[in-house]
Design a protein around this motif. Sequence first.
Motif: not given
Lengths: 315, 411
Positions: B75, B35-36, B80, B39, B77, B33, B73, A216
Amino acid sequence: MEFFVISLLNGVSYGLLLFMLSSGLTLIFSMMGVLNFAHAAFYMVGAYVAYSVGLKIGFFPALFVAPVVVGLLGAAVERYGLRTVHRWGHVAELLFTFGLAYLIEETVKVIWGLAAVPYRVPAALDGHLFTLYSTSFPKLRGFMMLVALLMLLSVWLLLKRTRIGLVIQAALTHPHMAEALGHNVPRVFMLVFGGGCALAGLAGVIGGVAFITEPSMAASVGPIVFVVAVVGGMGSLAGAFLASLLIGVMQTFAIALDWSLAGMLGAIGISVNEATPLYSLWKLQISQVAPVLPYLLLVLMLIFRPKGLLGTRAD
Amino acid sequence: MNRLIRAAALGAATTLLAFGAQAQTVKIGFIDPLSGLMAPVGQNQLHSWQYIAEIANQKNWAGGPKFEIVGFDNKLSPQESLTVLKQVVDQGIRYIVQGNGSSVALALADAVAKHNERNPGKEIVYLNYAAVDPDLTNSKCNFWHFRLDANSDMKMEALTTFLAKDKNIKNVYLLNQNYSFGQAVAKAAKDYLAKKRPDIKIVGEDLHPLAQIKDFAPYVSKMKAAGTDTVITGNWGSDLALLIKAAKDAGLNANFYTYYAATTGVPTAMGAAGEDKVRFVGYWNVNNEKFVGADVAMGYQKKFNDDYYTMATYTGIALLAKAFKETKSTDPVKVAHALEGMKVESLNGEVEMRKSDHQALQPLVVAKWVKVDGKTVKYDQEKTGYGWKTEALLPTYLATQPTSCQMQRPK
């Protein structure tokens, strides 16, 4: 005094890293008109390549190898991707680099995994350069500043003092004329794009070791690079330099200031406490909003001086 | 054709049900999470759940039912996560686990409660394995939410009890992430220190945005200017790794008391720089007195080439398995009632799921980052050659906090 000097040094060295990061972006934009969204991704590739190559041949050789690899990658992207997309205009180019950024990020994840890689500071740069009062200044930061300045100097010399620099400038402002004179303009574009990416790669080698090399890292520097380019003036290398230093120093000092609106009002006799409406806003300290300041600067700059600090075009 | 398959599947499912719970598989939705920025942490924890589920299946902890962890996932958030929750419901999954981010946890706890109220017979049980905002088991507690980790106040209680014994500590600096969790840590630190060591001065306090700072040098020079000898921080992920790196670079000679120094990425970033200076407070350390759980950690290491640190996954599966066994059912309503007040043996000793607020009560440890010596510190982390040495073990009663929760139970 100690605090002031150290903060200034911190600010300048952070600013110089920002400059390394954004100079490539500015170069590419000023010469080709391509706003390269994948720029930060090339920065990340630089860090990862330097890490992998460095395991075999050491940090200092990797410092040269990694930017070359990233540069070649960039040149290939220009030759086989961007050049084809170019005829559909700038929006298509923008979208292309936008997609490319994601592709690169995912590829990096596939190759190097999701976690951070142990990219360690080489022994020669580990330790303290000098101690000022009681705070020590790390060698790595000094090295970072040195590389950034050398980079600025060599890019400037290349563009202003060499034949190839002349051809580049000619090809970018008057492509048809340059072509008519027998210069291979598409190749010049490829060179510029590759060169810009190599600069990002170089920043990656240093940034990766100074901070953390993980997937990232591109996303986290992506936005700030654009701020530097816009504030400095789209396409102005000197502007990018100034803006980087400005942002670096501004952010460093803002963190040190515990001033808030509540405190200021308190000083003139108006008491603001938890009962006051919007108290959370009033008590917000400058140190808390420090990371947002560059973006505030970006917005203000676009409103009041769209061409940036040293930009030449206002369009 | 499709309908035919569905009918066949339904038929098969009913047959299976008719043949008893022996072959039943309980799916658990993992919402975190993948991804990001975070992750790596999410992946590690998904693997942890899967690995423990595998052990439980092999050893038949639940006396029949098998566990299967399905990763979703979110994320990181809250928004989400609510969408993901719908997906989970659509797939007929009745158990969810989540841990990263108290903001996500608050949203999920609320959504699960509403869902259960509106869909009787389709209730969902939510195991929170790492979101530590005290509110979740106090003012905002609800029946369907169970917290496996110690909450932020409990950890701070343990941490300050330990810290208070060190008379050399005089000037404390609080640096935290600017969201509900970070603010809770800062507040608890101030409250507890004022009680336990009123002579300690809080020389500075900062909140910074979550996962946005790359250069912590300015914060470190601020700490230095303030004469800091100890830093208390709830930072996690890169926010902690970069902070410790910057402190080392500037030669800041301070202790770090953290919550999350043992999570993915931080050990690599610390390396030798954190030696003897960085501590974490948590519920388990692999280098404990008898190395309980080392077999799990080694098996995990072998399989995923990563470190097992989310011990709450063990507690979680153990609790569910016991509840399945006791109720002879996998029905979330029965299981939720059975979980209340349940005690299980986990890797850190006995863990009790307190009935009044669904907060797990367990012993806590404070551990220090040191070189592996092969005796008390056998296992390193992220192949750094450094590991955690258990410095203090706080029995459950010391880490327990009162709750203001008024639990509403379904009839």
